[in-house]
Design a protein around this motif. Sequence first.
Motif, PDB file in Angstrom:
ATOM      1  N   THR A 117      34.539  50.688  35.152  1.00 25.63           N
ATOM      2  CA  THR A 117      34.850  50.851  36.608  1.00 25.63           C
ATOM      3  C   THR A 117      36.562  51.017  36.685  1.00 25.63           C
ATOM      4  O   THR A 117      37.188  50.521  36.048  1.00 25.63           O
ATOM      5  CB  THR A 117      34.499  49.921  37.525  1.00 25.63           C
ATOM      6  OG1 THR A 117      34.930  50.178  38.923  1.00 25.63           O
ATOM      7  CG2 THR A 117      35.113  48.692  37.213  1.00 25.63           C
ATOM      8  N   CYS A 119      37.870  49.817  39.402  1.00 25.87           N
ATOM      9  CA  CYS A 119      37.925  48.835  40.488  1.00 25.87           C
ATOM     10  C   CYS A 119      39.649  48.039  40.022  1.00 25.87           C
ATOM     11  O   CYS A 119      39.740  47.824  38.937  1.00 25.87           O
ATOM     12  CB  CYS A 119      37.065  47.767  40.510  1.00 25.87           C
ATOM     13  SG  CYS A 119      37.331  46.257  41.434  1.00 25.87           S
ATOM     14  N   TYR A 121      40.845  45.414  40.870  1.00 23.89           N
ATOM     15  CA  TYR A 121      40.721  43.973  40.425  1.00 23.89           C
ATOM     16  C   TYR A 121      40.364  43.922  39.116  1.00 23.89           C
ATOM     17  O   TYR A 121      40.487  42.770  38.498  1.00 23.89           O
ATOM     18  CB  TYR A 121      39.944  43.283  41.657  1.00 23.89           C
ATOM     19  CG  TYR A 121      40.649  43.480  42.945  1.00 23.89           C
ATOM     20  CD1 TYR A 121      41.344  42.483  43.439  1.00 23.89           C
ATOM     21  CD2 TYR A 121      40.153  44.489  43.723  1.00 23.89           C
ATOM     22  CE1 TYR A 121      41.682  42.651  44.777  1.00 23.89           C
ATOM     23  CE2 TYR A 121      40.621  44.639  45.068  1.00 23.89           C
ATOM     24  CZ  TYR A 121      41.307  43.804  45.582  1.00 23.89           C
ATOM     25  OH  TYR A 121      41.928  43.821  46.897  1.00 23.89           O
ATOM     26  N   PHE A 122      39.471  44.621  38.667  1.00 22.08           N
ATOM     27  CA  PHE A 122      39.027  44.821  37.415  1.00 22.08           C
ATOM     28  C   PHE A 122      40.220  44.771  36.455  1.00 22.08           C
ATOM     29  O   PHE A 122      40.315  44.260  35.150  1.00 22.08           O
ATOM     30  CB  PHE A 122      37.930  45.672  37.051  1.00 22.08           C
ATOM     31  CG  PHE A 122      37.475  45.685  35.627  1.00 22.08           C
ATOM     32  CD1 PHE A 122      36.545  44.977  35.040  1.00 22.08           C
ATOM     33  CD2 PHE A 122      37.699  47.060  35.000  1.00 22.08           C
ATOM     34  CE1 PHE A 122      36.264  45.009  33.676  1.00 22.08           C
ATOM     35  CE2 PHE A 122      37.160  47.064  33.728  1.00 22.08           C
ATOM     36  CZ  PHE A 122      36.292  45.929  32.841  1.00 22.08           C
ATOM     37  N   PRO A 128      40.903  37.757  40.451  1.00 23.90           N
ATOM     38  CA  PRO A 128      39.275  37.319  40.240  1.00 23.90           C
ATOM     39  C   PRO A 128      38.809  38.643  40.093  1.00 23.90           C
ATOM     40  O   PRO A 128      38.845  39.323  41.007  1.00 23.90           O
ATOM     41  CB  PRO A 128      38.955  36.444  41.548  1.00 23.90           C
ATOM     42  CG  PRO A 128      39.683  36.868  42.572  1.00 23.90           C
ATOM     43  CD  PRO A 128      40.989  37.189  41.937  1.00 23.90           C
ATOM     44  N   CYS A 129      37.706  38.608  38.999  1.00 24.74           N
ATOM     45  CA  CYS A 129      36.918  39.649  38.690  1.00 24.74           C
ATOM     46  C   CYS A 129      35.464  39.333  38.132  1.00 24.74           C
ATOM     47  O   CYS A 129      35.622  39.009  36.966  1.00 24.74           O
ATOM     48  CB  CYS A 129      37.595  40.715  38.230  1.00 24.74           C
ATOM     49  SG  CYS A 129      36.330  42.142  37.795  1.00 24.74           S
ATOM     50  N   ASN A 130      34.225  39.277  38.832  1.00 27.38           N
ATOM     51  CA  ASN A 130      33.021  38.984  38.061  1.00 27.38           C
ATOM     52  C   ASN A 130      32.768  39.689  36.723  1.00 27.38           C
ATOM     53  O   ASN A 130      32.092  39.397  35.870  1.00 27.38           O
ATOM     54  CB  ASN A 130      32.083  38.636  38.928  1.00 27.38           C
ATOM     55  CG  ASN A 130      32.218  37.659  39.864  1.00 27.38           C
ATOM     56  OD1 ASN A 130      32.589  36.514  39.493  1.00 27.38           O
ATOM     57  ND2 ASN A 130      31.380  37.755  41.283  1.00 27.38           N
ATOM     58  N   LYS A 131      33.228  40.891  36.868  1.00 26.00           N
ATOM     59  CA  LYS A 131      32.718  41.815  35.950  1.00 26.00           C
ATOM     60  C   LYS A 131      33.691  41.596  34.657  1.00 26.00           C
ATOM     61  O   LYS A 131      33.126  41.475  33.444  1.00 26.00           O
ATOM     62  CB  LYS A 131      33.234  43.211  36.218  1.00 26.00           C
ATOM     63  CG  LYS A 131      32.649  44.242  35.399  1.00 26.00           C
ATOM     64  CD  LYS A 131      32.928  45.780  35.600  1.00 26.00           C
ATOM     65  CE  LYS A 131      32.058  46.431  36.759  1.00 26.00           C
ATOM     66  NZ  LYS A 131      30.561  46.353  36.149  1.00 26.00           N
ATOM     67  N   CYS A 138      34.880  37.906  43.314  1.00 26.32           N
ATOM     68  CA  CYS A 138      34.956  39.236  43.332  1.00 26.32           C
ATOM     69  C   CYS A 138      36.096  39.367  44.312  1.00 26.32           C
ATOM     70  O   CYS A 138      36.211  39.189  45.613  1.00 26.32           O
ATOM     71  CB  CYS A 138      33.829  39.948  43.875  1.00 26.32           C
ATOM     72  SG  CYS A 138      34.011  41.652  44.311  1.00 26.32           S
ATOM     73  N   GLY A 139      37.245  39.879  43.854  1.00 27.86           N
ATOM     74  CA  GLY A 139      38.487  40.095  44.653  1.00 27.86           C
ATOM     75  C   GLY A 139      38.380  41.356  45.753  1.00 27.86           C
ATOM     76  O   GLY A 139      38.945  41.337  46.687  1.00 27.86           O
ATOM     77  N   ALA A 140      37.569  42.280  45.216  1.00 25.00           N
ATOM     78  CA  ALA A 140      37.709  43.294  46.205  1.00 25.00           C
ATOM     79  C   ALA A 140      36.548  43.179  47.318  1.00 25.00           C
ATOM     80  O   ALA A 140      36.843  43.884  48.184  1.00 25.00           O
ATOM     81  CB  ALA A 140      36.819  44.314  45.274  1.00 25.00           C
ATOM     82  N   HIS A 148      34.917  51.665  47.137  1.00 23.25           N
ATOM     83  CA  HIS A 148      33.712  50.573  46.505  1.00 23.25           C
ATOM     84  C   HIS A 148      32.384  51.139  46.939  1.00 23.25           C
ATOM     85  O   HIS A 148      32.019  52.192  47.868  1.00 23.25           O
ATOM     86  CB  HIS A 148      33.949  49.415  46.570  1.00 23.25           C
ATOM     87  CG  HIS A 148      35.201  48.697  45.723  1.00 23.25           C
ATOM     88  ND1 HIS A 148      36.659  49.162  45.828  1.00 23.25           N
ATOM     89  CD2 HIS A 148      35.079  48.042  44.599  1.00 23.25           C
ATOM     90  CE1 HIS A 148      37.225  48.604  44.999  1.00 23.25           C
ATOM     91  NE2 HIS A 148      36.381  47.862  44.205  1.00 23.25           N
ATOM     92  N   HIS A 156      28.145  39.558  43.935  1.00 25.91           N
ATOM     93  CA  HIS A 156      28.782  39.492  42.852  1.00 25.91           C
ATOM     94  C   HIS A 156      29.765  40.738  42.386  1.00 25.91           C
ATOM     95  O   HIS A 156      30.693  40.464  41.746  1.00 25.91           O
ATOM     96  CB  HIS A 156      27.848  39.157  41.482  1.00 25.91           C
ATOM     97  CG  HIS A 156      27.102  38.041  41.635  1.00 25.91           C
ATOM     98  ND1 HIS A 156      27.522  36.780  41.500  1.00 25.91           N
ATOM     99  CD2 HIS A 156      25.640  37.856  42.212  1.00 25.91           C
ATOM    100  CE1 HIS A 156      26.382  35.889  41.994  1.00 25.91           C
ATOM    101  NE2 HIS A 156      25.406  36.622  42.296  1.00 25.91           N
ATOM    102  N   CYS A 157      29.444  41.887  42.909  1.00 25.77           N
ATOM    103  CA  CYS A 157      30.052  43.072  42.369  1.00 25.77           C
ATOM    104  C   CYS A 157      29.947  44.129  43.391  1.00 25.77           C
ATOM    105  O   CYS A 157      28.645  44.421  43.352  1.00 25.77           O
ATOM    106  CB  CYS A 157      29.827  43.436  41.087  1.00 25.77           C
ATOM    107  SG  CYS A 157      31.036  44.700  40.364  1.00 25.77           S
ATOM    108  N   ILE A 158      30.931  44.914  43.785  1.00 30.13           N
ATOM    109  CA  ILE A 158      30.826  46.083  44.547  1.00 30.13           C
ATOM    110  C   ILE A 158      31.398  47.192  43.873  1.00 30.13           C
ATOM    111  O   ILE A 158      31.680  48.063  44.703  1.00 30.13           O
ATOM    112  CB  ILE A 158      31.582  45.802  46.265  1.00 30.13           C
ATOM    113  CG1 ILE A 158      32.948  45.504  45.840  1.00 30.13           C
ATOM    114  CG2 ILE A 158      30.554  44.517  46.733  1.00 30.13           C
ATOM    115  CD1 ILE A 158      33.510  45.401  47.267  1.00 30.13           C
ATOM    116  N   ALA A 159      31.475  47.152  42.771  1.00 29.05           N
ATOM    117  CA  ALA A 159      32.161  48.307  42.116  1.00 29.05           C
ATOM    118  C   ALA A 159      31.404  49.487  42.030  1.00 29.05           C
ATOM    119  O   ALA A 159      30.130  49.524  42.137  1.00 29.05           O
ATOM    120  CB  ALA A 159      32.675  47.893  40.470  1.00 29.05           C
TER     121      ALA A 159
HETATM  122 FE1  SF4 Z   1      35.171  42.872  39.803  1.00 30.50          FE
HETATM  123 FE2  SF4 Z   1      33.139  44.400  40.585  1.00 30.50          FE
HETATM  124 FE3  SF4 Z   1      34.523  42.663  42.358  1.00 30.50          FE
HETATM  125 FE4  SF4 Z   1      35.938  44.814  41.563  1.00 30.50          FE
HETATM  126  S1  SF4 Z   1      34.234  44.882  42.621  1.00 30.50           S
HETATM  127  S2  SF4 Z   1      36.720  42.881  41.585  1.00 30.50           S
HETATM  128  S3  SF4 Z   1      34.799  44.986  39.325  1.00 30.50           S
HETATM  129  S4  SF4 Z   1      33.357  41.770  40.389  1.00 30.50           S
END
Ligand code: SF4
Length: 336
Positions: A117, A119, A121-122, A128-131, A138-140, A148, A156-159
Amino acid sequence: MKPFAYVRAGSVEEATAAYADRPGARYLGGGTNLVDLMKLGVEAPAALIDVTRLPLDTVEEQADGSLRIGALVRNSDLAAHPAVRDRYPALSQAVLAGASGQLRNAATTGGNLLQRTRCPYFQDLSKPCNKREPGSGCGARDGVHRDHAVLGHSPHCIATHPSDLAVALAAFDARVELYGPEGARSLPAADFHRLPGDRPERDTEIRPGELVTGVLLPAAAAGLPSAYRKARDRASYAFALASVAAVLRVSDGVVSHAGIAFGALAHRPWRARRAERALLGAAPTAAAFEHAVGLELAAARPLRDNAYKVPLARRLAVGVLTGLAESGPASTRRTS
Ligand code: SF4
């Protein structure tokens, strides 16, 4: 960049054996995404297994009318291949809508599917980034998320997945071919990428050590009217805000086959099964397309700043489907 080992594989078997000896290694194809991520510190593999010399760089017509694309076929060669242009025009259009000419000359079919992705933040180790780092947050979600997901995202993620090519493959019912420690297998392209759920660090259903060896485009979709359309912030070298690939067959005045996939709306290409079911047997009118696409997008859960994607995707899809309904067989049209 951290030091890493480098191994050049001479065969598919040699590549997977090299991986078995080096857990945490990465296969290196065109390197257009992986090397960038290594420079950023997002990826830090202990070893790179260079697969660029493997004999996977051809597009081959099969006896049953399907088309096999080797994983190392460069994006430029794929988009320009006569059989792809004539029989699967949406695929050629999707590839040409991605990246830049220079990147398409280097990027491979397999690597395109496995790109990560974009993203921001990734890609930023200070965020922060769960991925990138499971459990970090998840910073986004409460940050910048205009680009997104609106479908299938999780707390947990919106990428979104950035590939254009993968969207066309999903619409065509292509299969992704893999080779790994347990031998060869294939997956529907529409199921190759995952939704994030509570494991956003996993982008795909690929197993450890498996190598993408190719993609198979089915004979059944060959020559059907198809098209790919992408909305983006600038006319080239930009990722999609929303995109759609569609394949349509009209027989005796009604839709007899529809393959529709959205890009940039979810963590994977979003196959619009609900819309497809609604269209089967319907007259191919703009009203029918509006209704079917509306049913699909009713599942959208936009975030604070990306609700615009829903009407954008609806207009793209209705426009593409209406154009296909009015067009002749794909083989009579050029794609670029
Ligand atoms: Fe990470 Fe997914 Fe959140 Fe982007 S959207 S910061 S890739 S966890």
